[in-house]
Write a protein that holds these residues in place. Structure first.
Motif, PDB file in Angstrom:
ATOM      1  N   ASP A   1     -23.196 -56.476 -78.158  1.00 30.60           N
ATOM      2  CA  ASP A   1     -23.270 -57.556 -77.175  1.00 30.60           C
ATOM      3  C   ASP A   1     -22.045 -57.558 -76.270  1.00 30.60           C
ATOM      4  O   ASP A   1     -22.158 -57.836 -75.068  1.00 30.60           O
ATOM      5  CB  ASP A   1     -23.391 -58.904 -77.895  1.00 30.60           C
ATOM      6  N   PHE A   2     -20.883 -57.240 -76.827  1.00 30.78           N
ATOM      7  CA  PHE A   2     -19.653 -57.175 -76.036  1.00 30.78           C
ATOM      8  C   PHE A   2     -19.818 -56.202 -74.866  1.00 30.78           C
ATOM      9  O   PHE A   2     -19.544 -56.532 -73.707  1.00 30.78           O
ATOM     10  CB  PHE A   2     -18.496 -56.745 -76.943  1.00 30.78           C
ATOM     11  N   GLU A   3     -20.306 -55.016 -75.175  1.00 27.58           N
ATOM     12  CA  GLU A   3     -20.503 -54.032 -74.115  1.00 27.58           C
ATOM     13  C   GLU A   3     -21.608 -54.463 -73.157  1.00 27.58           C
ATOM     14  O   GLU A   3     -21.502 -54.274 -71.937  1.00 27.58           O
ATOM     15  CB  GLU A   3     -20.826 -52.655 -74.710  1.00 27.58           C
ATOM     16  N   LYS A   4     -22.655 -55.040 -73.710  1.00 30.80           N
ATOM     17  CA  LYS A   4     -23.753 -55.515 -72.863  1.00 30.80           C
ATOM     18  C   LYS A   4     -23.246 -56.508 -71.824  1.00 30.80           C
ATOM     19  O   LYS A   4     -23.635 -56.444 -70.638  1.00 30.80           O
ATOM     20  CB  LYS A   4     -24.834 -56.164 -73.736  1.00 30.80           C
TER      21      LYS A   4
ATOM     22  N   GLY B   1     -20.836 -56.825 -65.143  1.00 30.65           N
ATOM     23  CA  GLY B   1     -19.867 -57.036 -64.071  1.00 30.65           C
ATOM     24  C   GLY B   1     -18.768 -58.034 -64.401  1.00 30.65           C
ATOM     25  O   GLY B   1     -18.262 -58.715 -63.495  1.00 30.65           O
ATOM     26  N   VAL B   2     -18.390 -58.130 -65.675  1.00 26.13           N
ATOM     27  CA  VAL B   2     -17.305 -59.020 -66.069  1.00 26.13           C
ATOM     28  C   VAL B   2     -16.004 -58.559 -65.409  1.00 26.13           C
ATOM     29  O   VAL B   2     -15.685 -57.372 -65.388  1.00 26.13           O
ATOM     30  CB  VAL B   2     -17.154 -59.046 -67.612  1.00 26.13           C
ATOM     31  N   LYS B   3     -15.240 -59.509 -64.878  1.00 26.32           N
ATOM     32  CA  LYS B   3     -13.978 -59.187 -64.194  1.00 26.32           C
ATOM     33  C   LYS B   3     -12.783 -59.305 -65.138  1.00 26.32           C
ATOM     34  O   LYS B   3     -11.827 -58.519 -65.039  1.00 26.32           O
ATOM     35  CB  LYS B   3     -13.795 -60.143 -63.007  1.00 26.32           C
ATOM     36  N   ALA B   4     -12.826 -60.290 -66.045  1.00 30.02           N
ATOM     37  CA  ALA B   4     -11.692 -60.511 -66.950  1.00 30.02           C
ATOM     38  C   ALA B   4     -12.198 -60.987 -68.301  1.00 30.02           C
ATOM     39  O   ALA B   4     -13.274 -61.590 -68.414  1.00 30.02           O
ATOM     40  CB  ALA B   4     -10.719 -61.524 -66.358  1.00 30.02           C
ATOM     41  N   PHE B   5     -11.410 -60.720 -69.323  1.00 28.37           N
ATOM     42  CA  PHE B   5     -11.721 -61.071 -70.704  1.00 28.37           C
ATOM     43  C   PHE B   5     -10.527 -61.825 -71.281  1.00 28.37           C
ATOM     44  O   PHE B   5      -9.411 -61.311 -71.283  1.00 28.37           O
ATOM     45  CB  PHE B   5     -12.011 -59.789 -71.491  1.00 28.37           C
TER      46      PHE B   5
ATOM     47  N   VAL C   1     -10.394 -52.761 -76.155  1.00 26.82           N
ATOM     48  CA  VAL C   1      -9.587 -52.290 -75.029  1.00 26.82           C
ATOM     49  C   VAL C   1     -10.258 -51.101 -74.344  1.00 26.82           C
ATOM     50  O   VAL C   1     -10.313 -51.014 -73.106  1.00 26.82           O
ATOM     51  CB  VAL C   1      -8.165 -51.936 -75.504  1.00 26.82           C
ATOM     52  N   ASN C   2     -10.793 -50.180 -75.127  1.00 25.48           N
ATOM     53  CA  ASN C   2     -11.465 -49.008 -74.542  1.00 25.48           C
ATOM     54  C   ASN C   2     -12.684 -49.403 -73.723  1.00 25.48           C
ATOM     55  O   ASN C   2     -12.943 -48.835 -72.648  1.00 25.48           O
ATOM     56  CB  ASN C   2     -11.853 -48.026 -75.646  1.00 25.48           C
ATOM     57  N   LEU C   3     -13.426 -50.375 -74.215  1.00 27.85           N
ATOM     58  CA  LEU C   3     -14.600 -50.835 -73.463  1.00 27.85           C
ATOM     59  C   LEU C   3     -14.170 -51.529 -72.175  1.00 27.85           C
ATOM     60  O   LEU C   3     -14.806 -51.351 -71.121  1.00 27.85           O
ATOM     61  CB  LEU C   3     -15.453 -51.768 -74.329  1.00 27.85           C
ATOM     62  N   CYS C   4     -13.096 -52.310 -72.263  1.00 27.90           N
ATOM     63  CA  CYS C   4     -12.603 -52.969 -71.049  1.00 27.90           C
ATOM     64  C   CYS C   4     -12.101 -51.940 -70.042  1.00 27.90           C
ATOM     65  O   CYS C   4     -12.283 -52.105 -68.826  1.00 27.90           O
ATOM     66  CB  CYS C   4     -11.497 -53.964 -71.403  1.00 27.90           C
ATOM     67  N   LYS C   5     -11.490 -50.873 -70.532  1.00 24.95           N
ATOM     68  CA  LYS C   5     -11.047 -49.803 -69.633  1.00 24.95           C
ATOM     69  C   LYS C   5     -12.254 -49.123 -68.979  1.00 24.95           C
ATOM     70  O   LYS C   5     -12.253 -48.858 -67.771  1.00 24.95           O
ATOM     71  CB  LYS C   5     -10.213 -48.784 -70.409  1.00 24.95           C
ATOM     72  N   GLN C   6     -13.282 -48.872 -69.774  1.00 21.61           N
ATOM     73  CA  GLN C   6     -14.472 -48.205 -69.259  1.00 21.61           C
ATOM     74  C   GLN C   6     -15.137 -49.010 -68.155  1.00 21.61           C
ATOM     75  O   GLN C   6     -15.624 -48.436 -67.163  1.00 21.61           O
ATOM     76  CB  GLN C   6     -15.459 -47.973 -70.407  1.00 21.61           C
ATOM     77  N   TYR C   7     -15.145 -50.354 -68.298  1.00 18.45           N
ATOM     78  CA  TYR C   7     -15.853 -51.195 -67.333  1.00 18.45           C
ATOM     79  C   TYR C   7     -14.897 -51.930 -66.387  1.00 18.45           C
ATOM     80  O   TYR C   7     -15.318 -52.876 -65.711  1.00 18.45           O
ATOM     81  CB  TYR C   7     -16.762 -52.179 -68.085  1.00 18.45           C
TER      82      TYR C   7
ATOM     83  N   MET D   1      -4.005 -48.640 -70.614  1.00 19.59           N
ATOM     84  CA  MET D   1      -4.511 -49.970 -70.286  1.00 19.59           C
ATOM     85  C   MET D   1      -3.406 -51.022 -70.198  1.00 19.59           C
ATOM     86  O   MET D   1      -3.671 -52.166 -69.814  1.00 19.59           O
ATOM     87  CB  MET D   1      -5.530 -50.409 -71.334  1.00 19.59           C
ATOM     88  N   GLN D   2      -2.184 -50.675 -70.551  1.00 22.36           N
ATOM     89  CA  GLN D   2      -1.118 -51.675 -70.586  1.00 22.36           C
ATOM     90  C   GLN D   2      -1.002 -52.458 -69.290  1.00 22.36           C
ATOM     91  O   GLN D   2      -0.789 -53.667 -69.292  1.00 22.36           O
ATOM     92  CB  GLN D   2       0.224 -51.003 -70.907  1.00 22.36           C
ATOM     93  N   GLY D   3      -1.150 -51.767 -68.181  1.00 26.50           N
ATOM     94  CA  GLY D   3      -1.000 -52.417 -66.889  1.00 26.50           C
ATOM     95  C   GLY D   3      -2.088 -53.415 -66.578  1.00 26.50           C
ATOM     96  O   GLY D   3      -1.929 -54.248 -65.681  1.00 26.50           O
ATOM     97  N   ASN D   4      -3.200 -53.352 -67.300  1.00 29.65           N
ATOM     98  CA  ASN D   4      -4.309 -54.285 -67.082  1.00 29.65           C
ATOM     99  C   ASN D   4      -4.390 -55.351 -68.167  1.00 29.65           C
ATOM    100  O   ASN D   4      -5.426 -56.003 -68.311  1.00 29.65           O
ATOM    101  CB  ASN D   4      -5.636 -53.527 -67.013  1.00 29.65           C
ATOM    102  N   ILE D   5      -3.322 -55.510 -68.921  1.00 32.61           N
ATOM    103  CA  ILE D   5      -3.293 -56.521 -69.985  1.00 32.61           C
ATOM    104  C   ILE D   5      -2.152 -57.497 -69.717  1.00 32.61           C
ATOM    105  O   ILE D   5      -0.997 -57.094 -69.551  1.00 32.61           O
ATOM    106  CB  ILE D   5      -3.115 -55.872 -71.375  1.00 32.61           C
ATOM    107  N   ILE D   6      -2.489 -58.782 -69.646  1.00 30.64           N
ATOM    108  CA  ILE D   6      -1.504 -59.855 -69.491  1.00 30.64           C
ATOM    109  C   ILE D   6      -1.340 -60.481 -70.874  1.00 30.64           C
ATOM    110  O   ILE D   6      -2.280 -61.077 -71.405  1.00 30.64           O
ATOM    111  CB  ILE D   6      -1.989 -60.919 -68.482  1.00 30.64           C
ATOM    112  N   THR D   7      -0.163 -60.334 -71.467  1.00 32.77           N
ATOM    113  CA  THR D   7       0.063 -60.823 -72.834  1.00 32.77           C
ATOM    114  C   THR D   7       0.831 -62.131 -72.799  1.00 32.77           C
ATOM    115  O   THR D   7       1.941 -62.199 -72.252  1.00 32.77           O
ATOM    116  CB  THR D   7       0.843 -59.795 -73.665  1.00 32.77           C
ATOM    117  N   CYS D   8       0.248 -63.165 -73.390  1.00 30.08           N
ATOM    118  CA  CYS D   8       0.857 -64.500 -73.421  1.00 30.08           C
ATOM    119  C   CYS D   8       1.352 -64.797 -74.836  1.00 30.08           C
ATOM    120  O   CYS D   8       0.563 -64.768 -75.791  1.00 30.08           O
ATOM    121  CB  CYS D   8      -0.165 -65.556 -73.026  1.00 30.08           C
TER     122      CYS D   8
END
Length: 390
Positions: free
Chosen positions: A153-156, A161-165, A187-193, A223-230
């Motif tokens: 479901d996550f990948e689905k 067209g999800v922009k952010a997670f 993270v790999n799925l977020c990188k792929q999409y 993927m580090q550059g696309n991750i905002i860590t709080c």
């Protein structure tokens, strides 16, 4: 040095949300509050001493966050989480929710799809919906008293067209500490999409052996550059009222864009006492934290033991956080009836499971960051009320 976690600190009449809103929230003064996620423990002595010393100085003008503070944060992340960061990647913020709001405004547009994993911390819903983004859910799968990620479901959802997670790790309220394998797959799925990750890691320090918190940004260098860590010391050291947190953004352009949004919204400072507490906690709080984790594990073990033989309530063993997720669905009460039962019959104030999303119907959340005697009183009240129903 040995620290005590059995002293009952009187918090009434201090404007404490947990204690001074009892009657407002639960309709009676005799309800035992075990809800909002702060602790009833006194802060580490080193933090208290630092705050007293700063208060005695008597001048509270604009306060900077400097290279020395950056080094303190860097040292903490290296020592506690094996994460080597660059000092220039650090930004400071009044709070994790503030940062998530700034990130939402900076990196998404109105109508963009934003994914959350439900049931989850209630402000995640507000961050998405109040910014007029489109909420997308990846419901966690409950398998044999253990929450798992439904990766199909996550990948689905990402494919749509999800922009952010917005990731919650450790997860509030179900208490999961995502493994390296789970994080890597997400993270790999977020990188792929091509999906950015806003990772809420405020409970990172509150993890129980053999589990280990793994910063999301460490699992894939690309993927580090696309991750905002709080992150923040506020949950760890009971400093929520001082509003101090920090953000790790390794991509220089994204960091610059986020800084501009913080300045635009006037949220680019943390207060004097927050700076003082953050510095003292990360410099001298490690031994206190180690002992706190032992106490929290003791409290959790007590709750698990009390309810393990019961067929009417299921309790989830948290891998992290000081929050315990209760499954009351076998009582066959609707959510309002369940709340009434706990508030009026058990006289215990828990967090309403439905506030974490519809997937939380039939559930409640208990905060056990308090003296063991209070945990024992809270569990006894619930047991007594359950027995009275028979």
């Amino acid at each position: 040095m040995t620290f005590s976690f059995e002293n009952k600190i009187e918090r009434r009449n201090t404007r404490a949300a947990k204690w001074d809103l009892i009657k407002t929230l639960y309709g009676a003064d005799d309800v035992l509050p075990m809800w909002v996620a702060d602790m009833d423990f006194e802060v580490p002595p080193a933090v208290k001493d630092a705050l007293v010393k700063r208060a005695q100085h008597g001048v509270f003008g604009y306060t900077i966050t400097d290279s020395a503070l950056d080094q303190t944060v860097s040292n903490w992340l290296a020592e506690r989480h094996d994460w080597q960061i660059k000092k220039q990647d650090i930004m400071y913020s009044p709070g994790v929710i503030t940062t998530l709001q700034m990130a939402m405004q900076t990196f998404t547009e109105k109508g963009d799809k934003v994914l959350i994993q439900t049931p989850v911390y209630p402000p995640f819903y507000d961050i998405v919906e109040k910014h007029e983004r489109t909420l997308v859910k990846n419901q966690l799968r409950l398998n044999n008293q253990h929450y798992e990620i439904d990766f199909d479901d996550f990948e689905k959802q990402l494919k749509q067209g999800v922009k952010a997670f917005i990731l919650c790790n450790p997860h509030n309220p179900v208490g999961r500490v995502w493994t390296k394998e789970e994080l890597t797959k997400m993270v790999n799925l977020c990188k792929q999409y091509h999906v950015m990750i806003f990772s809420d890691e405020i409970h990172a320090d509150l993890v129980f052996s053999p589990n280990k918190h793994i910063p999301t940004a460490t699992v894939d260098n690309d993927m580090q550059g696309n991750i905002i860590t709080c992150m923040s010391p506020t949950k760890t050291f009971n400093l929520a009222g001082l509003q101090a947190s920090f953000v790790i953004v390794s991509d220089k352009q994204k960091r610059t864009e986020l800084e501009k949004m913080f300045h635009k919204q006037g949220a680019n400072h943390i207060n004097t006492m927050g700076v003082t507490a953050l510095d003292a906690a990360y410099t001298n709080g490690s031994e206190w934290l180690d002992q706190l984790l032992v106490q929290l594990q003791t409290n959790i073990d007590h709750v698990i033991e009390v309810f393990q033989e019961r067929s009417d309530v299921n309790v989830f063993q948290p891998e992290g956080t000081y929050l315990i997720w209760f499954d009351f669905r076998s009582l066959q009460l609707d959510q309002d009836q369940l709340k009434d039962f706990l508030q009026k019959e058990a006289k215990v104030g828990l967090n309403d499971g439905a506030s974490f999303g519809e997937e939380g119907n039939g559930f409640m959340r208990m905060n056990v960051a308090c003296p063991l005697s209070v945990v024992q009183e809270g569990t006894s009240r619930i047991i007594y009320a359950l027995e009275a129903r028979k």
